[in-house]
Design a protein around this motif. Structure first.
Motif, PDB file in Angstrom:
ATOM      1  N   ASP A 171      -3.834  -1.117  13.751  1.00 38.96           N
ATOM      2  CA  ASP A 171      -3.838  -2.577  13.769  1.00 38.96           C
ATOM      3  C   ASP A 171      -3.293  -3.105  15.094  1.00 38.96           C
ATOM      4  N   THR A 227      -4.461  -8.179   6.784  1.00 44.96           N
ATOM      5  CA  THR A 227      -5.341  -7.544   5.806  1.00 44.96           C
ATOM      6  C   THR A 227      -5.780  -8.544   4.751  1.00 44.96           C
ATOM      7  N   SER A 234       0.819  -1.214   0.000  1.00 48.93           N
ATOM      8  CA  SER A 234       0.000   0.000   0.000  1.00 48.93           C
ATOM      9  C   SER A 234       0.853   1.264   0.000  1.00 48.93           C
ATOM     10  N   GLY A 235       2.159   1.090  -0.106  1.00 48.12           N
ATOM     11  CA  GLY A 235       3.050   2.244  -0.060  1.00 48.12           C
ATOM     12  C   GLY A 235       4.370   1.929  -0.723  1.00 48.12           C
ATOM     13  N   ARG A 293       0.520  -7.649   7.859  1.00 48.71           N
ATOM     14  CA  ARG A 293      -0.563  -7.500   8.829  1.00 48.71           C
ATOM     15  C   ARG A 293      -1.734  -8.348   8.381  1.00 48.71           C
ATOM     16  N   GLU A 348       1.666  -7.260  13.663  1.00 53.42           N
ATOM     17  CA  GLU A 348       2.395  -7.268  12.390  1.00 53.42           C
ATOM     18  C   GLU A 348       3.548  -8.256  12.538  1.00 53.42           C
ATOM     19  N   LEU A 375       0.489   0.542  15.666  1.00 54.65           N
ATOM     20  CA  LEU A 375       0.784   0.024  14.333  1.00 54.65           C
ATOM     21  C   LEU A 375      -0.067   0.788  13.328  1.00 54.65           C
ATOM     22  N   ASP A 376       0.302   0.697  12.062  1.00 55.82           N
ATOM     23  CA  ASP A 376      -0.408   1.398  10.999  1.00 55.82           C
ATOM     24  C   ASP A 376      -1.903   1.077  11.040  1.00 55.82           C
ATOM     25  N   GLN A 377      -2.710   2.067  10.818  1.00 58.39           N
ATOM     26  CA  GLN A 377      -4.170   1.970  10.755  1.00 58.39           C
ATOM     27  C   GLN A 377      -4.776   1.397  12.042  1.00 58.39           C
TER      28      GLN A 377
END
Length: 159
Positions: A145, A64, A43-44, A62, A148, A141-143
């Motif tokens: 979460d 997802t 995503s990046g 993660r 990870e 953690l990102d978003q």
């Protein structure tokens, strides 16, 4: 005799530090692992993993969903998907769970999520042997979460 060598080293240092100048480092033996239909898509500005010789390094995965990119609902389901995403990326480079050399798991609450990580890992690896693993608590953690994982695998290149 010493002066010409110093000059040569100075020129080499300037060339190595100059952007756009080709060097031995530009021809790396590191191969980036491309996403497949079984892996997530980054995503990046990162890759799902890389192969360096006989080692495969998988970046932070993660829980997802591979298709929607959204986090899977439920703690255990999300941790399971985290492991599945890591193993799918490793598989894209020719490695399996049996090739895992080291795992690092990041969680936002070690007391709450370590038992979940243990359960899921036991489901995947059975009664072992288990790869060495570290579980670290991080503030976030990102978003938002909960967990990870990244992993290192040994999977010799097939010749």
């Amino acid at each position: 005799m010493i002066r010409p060598l110093r000059a040569l080293f100075a020129v080499a240092a300037v060339a190595a530090a100059s952007p756009g100048v080709a060097s031995a480092q530009d021809k790396s033996a590191v191969q980036i692992i491309a996403p497949t239909d079984k892996t997530i898509t980054p995503s990046g500005t990162w890759s799902i993993g890389a192969r360096a010789g006989d080692f495969v390094f998988i970046g932070g995965m993660r829980g997802t969903d591979r298709v929607t990119g959204k986090m899977v609902e439920g703690d255990e389901a999300r941790v399971r998907r985290m492991f599945d995403n890591m193993l799918a990326a490793a598989e894209a480079a020719g490695a399996s769970r049996h090739d895992a050399v080291r795992l690092t798991v990041f969680v936002t609450d070690v007391a709450k999520y370590r038992p979940v990580v243990n359960k899921v890992q036991k489901d995947i690896w059975g009664d072992g042997p288990y790869p060495p693993r570290t579980v670290l608590q991080v503030p976030a953690l990102d978003q938002g979460d909960i967990a990870e994982i990244d992993g290192t695998f040994y999977a010799p290149v097939k010749k």
